[in-house]
Design a protein around this motif. Sequence first.
Motif, PDB file in Angstrom:
ATOM      1  N   GLY A   1      58.820  19.071  17.564  1.00  0.00           N
ATOM      2  CA  GLY A   1      59.104  19.374  18.955  1.00  0.00           C
ATOM      3  C   GLY A   1      60.478  19.953  19.217  1.00  0.00           C
ATOM      4  O   GLY A   1      60.782  20.322  20.352  1.00  0.00           O
ATOM      5  N   ILE A   2      61.324  20.042  18.199  1.00  0.00           N
ATOM      6  CA  ILE A   2      62.647  20.640  18.342  1.00  0.00           C
ATOM      7  C   ILE A   2      62.914  21.537  17.135  1.00  0.00           C
ATOM      8  O   ILE A   2      62.261  21.411  16.106  1.00  0.00           O
ATOM      9  CB  ILE A   2      63.774  19.597  18.459  1.00  0.00           C
ATOM     10  CG1 ILE A   2      63.873  18.757  17.177  1.00  0.00           C
ATOM     11  CG2 ILE A   2      63.580  18.713  19.668  1.00  0.00           C
ATOM     12  CD1 ILE A   2      65.076  17.824  17.164  1.00  0.00           C
ATOM     13  N   VAL A   3      63.875  22.439  17.279  1.00  0.00           N
ATOM     14  CA  VAL A   3      64.314  23.275  16.159  1.00  0.00           C
ATOM     15  C   VAL A   3      65.545  22.621  15.544  1.00  0.00           C
ATOM     16  O   VAL A   3      66.541  22.399  16.230  1.00  0.00           O
ATOM     17  CB  VAL A   3      64.663  24.700  16.612  1.00  0.00           C
ATOM     18  CG1 VAL A   3      65.146  25.537  15.423  1.00  0.00           C
ATOM     19  CG2 VAL A   3      63.460  25.374  17.269  1.00  0.00           C
TER      20      VAL A   3
ATOM     21  N   LEU B   1      60.317  32.984  18.304  1.00  0.00           N
ATOM     22  CA  LEU B   1      59.207  32.400  17.554  1.00  0.00           C
ATOM     23  C   LEU B   1      59.486  30.943  17.204  1.00  0.00           C
ATOM     24  O   LEU B   1      58.636  30.073  17.388  1.00  0.00           O
ATOM     25  CB  LEU B   1      58.964  33.208  16.274  1.00  0.00           C
ATOM     26  CG  LEU B   1      57.898  32.659  15.320  1.00  0.00           C
ATOM     27  CD1 LEU B   1      56.521  32.736  15.973  1.00  0.00           C
ATOM     28  CD2 LEU B   1      57.912  33.446  14.000  1.00  0.00           C
ATOM     29  N   ALA B   2      60.692  30.671  16.697  1.00  0.00           N
ATOM     30  CA  ALA B   2      61.041  29.302  16.306  1.00  0.00           C
ATOM     31  C   ALA B   2      60.972  28.362  17.500  1.00  0.00           C
ATOM     32  O   ALA B   2      60.421  27.249  17.401  1.00  0.00           O
ATOM     33  CB  ALA B   2      62.441  29.279  15.693  1.00  0.00           C
TER      34      ALA B   2
ATOM     35  N   SER C   1      58.010  24.257  20.677  1.00  0.00           N
ATOM     36  CA  SER C   1      57.462  23.844  21.981  1.00  0.00           C
ATOM     37  C   SER C   1      56.013  23.407  21.875  1.00  0.00           C
ATOM     38  O   SER C   1      55.507  22.680  22.741  1.00  0.00           O
ATOM     39  CB  SER C   1      57.594  24.992  22.989  1.00  0.00           C
ATOM     40  OG  SER C   1      56.656  26.029  22.717  1.00  0.00           O
ATOM     41  N   GLU C   2      55.331  23.848  20.795  1.00  0.00           N
ATOM     42  CA  GLU C   2      53.946  23.431  20.560  1.00  0.00           C
ATOM     43  C   GLU C   2      53.875  22.095  19.831  1.00  0.00           C
ATOM     44  O   GLU C   2      52.790  21.634  19.491  1.00  0.00           O
ATOM     45  CB  GLU C   2      53.218  24.493  19.740  1.00  0.00           C
ATOM     46  CG  GLU C   2      53.048  25.821  20.463  1.00  0.00           C
ATOM     47  CD  GLU C   2      52.309  26.850  19.624  1.00  0.00           C
ATOM     48  OE1 GLU C   2      51.609  27.709  20.214  1.00  0.00           O
ATOM     49  OE2 GLU C   2      52.411  26.806  18.371  1.00  0.00           O
ATOM     50  N   GLY C   3      55.022  21.470  19.578  1.00  0.00           N
ATOM     51  CA  GLY C   3      55.056  20.174  18.917  1.00  0.00           C
ATOM     52  C   GLY C   3      55.167  20.259  17.404  1.00  0.00           C
ATOM     53  O   GLY C   3      55.004  19.246  16.716  1.00  0.00           O
ATOM     54  N   ARG C   4      55.459  21.440  16.872  1.00  0.00           N
ATOM     55  CA  ARG C   4      55.600  21.574  15.425  1.00  0.00           C
ATOM     56  C   ARG C   4      57.024  21.206  14.995  1.00  0.00           C
ATOM     57  O   ARG C   4      57.966  21.211  15.787  1.00  0.00           O
ATOM     58  CB  ARG C   4      55.292  23.007  14.993  1.00  0.00           C
ATOM     59  CG  ARG C   4      53.908  23.497  15.404  1.00  0.00           C
ATOM     60  CD  ARG C   4      53.734  24.948  15.019  1.00  0.00           C
ATOM     61  NE  ARG C   4      52.692  25.580  15.798  1.00  0.00           N
ATOM     62  CZ  ARG C   4      51.476  25.898  15.336  1.00  0.00           C
ATOM     63  NH1 ARG C   4      51.172  25.618  14.090  1.00  0.00           N
ATOM     64  NH2 ARG C   4      50.596  26.490  16.113  1.00  0.00           N
TER      65      ARG C   4
END
Length: 306
Positions: free
Chosen positions: A27-29, A169-170, A175-178
Amino acid sequence: MIEIEHLSKRYGAKTAVDDISFVVRPGIVTGFLGPNGAGKSTTMRMIMGLDTPTAGRVRVNGQEYRSFRDPLRQVGALLEAKAVHSGRSASNHLLSLAATHGIPKSRVHHVIELTGLESVAKKRVGGFSLGMGQRLGIAAALLGDPKTLILDEPVNGLDPDGVVWVRQLARHLASEGRTVFLSSHLMSEMAQTADRVVVLGRGKVLADAPIAEFVAGSGQGGGARTLVRTPHPDQLFGAVGSAASSITPREDGAFVVVGPDAQQIGTIAAQSGAVLHELTPMGASLEEAYMALTKDEVEYQAEVAR
């Protein structure tokens, strides 16, 4: 999620990674920073099971990477963009990877479009520029629509539009929970991309914190930092004198003044009759905080030319 617990890697007498522990959350970079030789690439290789730890362990989405039966669907990685058969076309490279996991051709076409490779998809990879090679590596990382992304220097060789694209992109993937874990030497870009940073120095974790907290706690000295624009720099800065610990000109014609705050500079300008076009208080930057933290951790230092 990536969980690293007391991880170490030694090559003979050389300790590349020294008992590090941290968690990369979904959920965060999360940015991965450190000087050359700090152990970043070795750490990423151990996450991917390419290097065996001397001690400690790594879990990705709760498992060791080597235990995944469908690794492309779990983890997408860009560690070496040139790790591609140079005689294959971009599309054939991606199709061969997709075939190993039963990924449909439609997904291959999708990542080719997503990464802007349509015009070169049928061309041999051996003729690709560095930037196009990076885009292909990112396409391969995205192929399995994975939960976790590990990208080592993804903007290396990209033009400005490509750099902005990787940033967007990152942040979209996070934001999609990756889980998004990326390294870069471009501090200005990392400041706009990452939410949190992990900093290595000589194989040890020097910092693990949200960017705002890391910058705020960097202990930058020398006084306030103010961005100043004036058509009368000699007049103004002559009056400022020793009150400023440094005055640094920028390429855009502005000056960064360290020492007196904006209110003090404004007062000095009024007293000296110097015209001000801009007077903006500035906080410490990620680059300054990073440099202050790692100044004694650089393994390879060059002398300043005289």
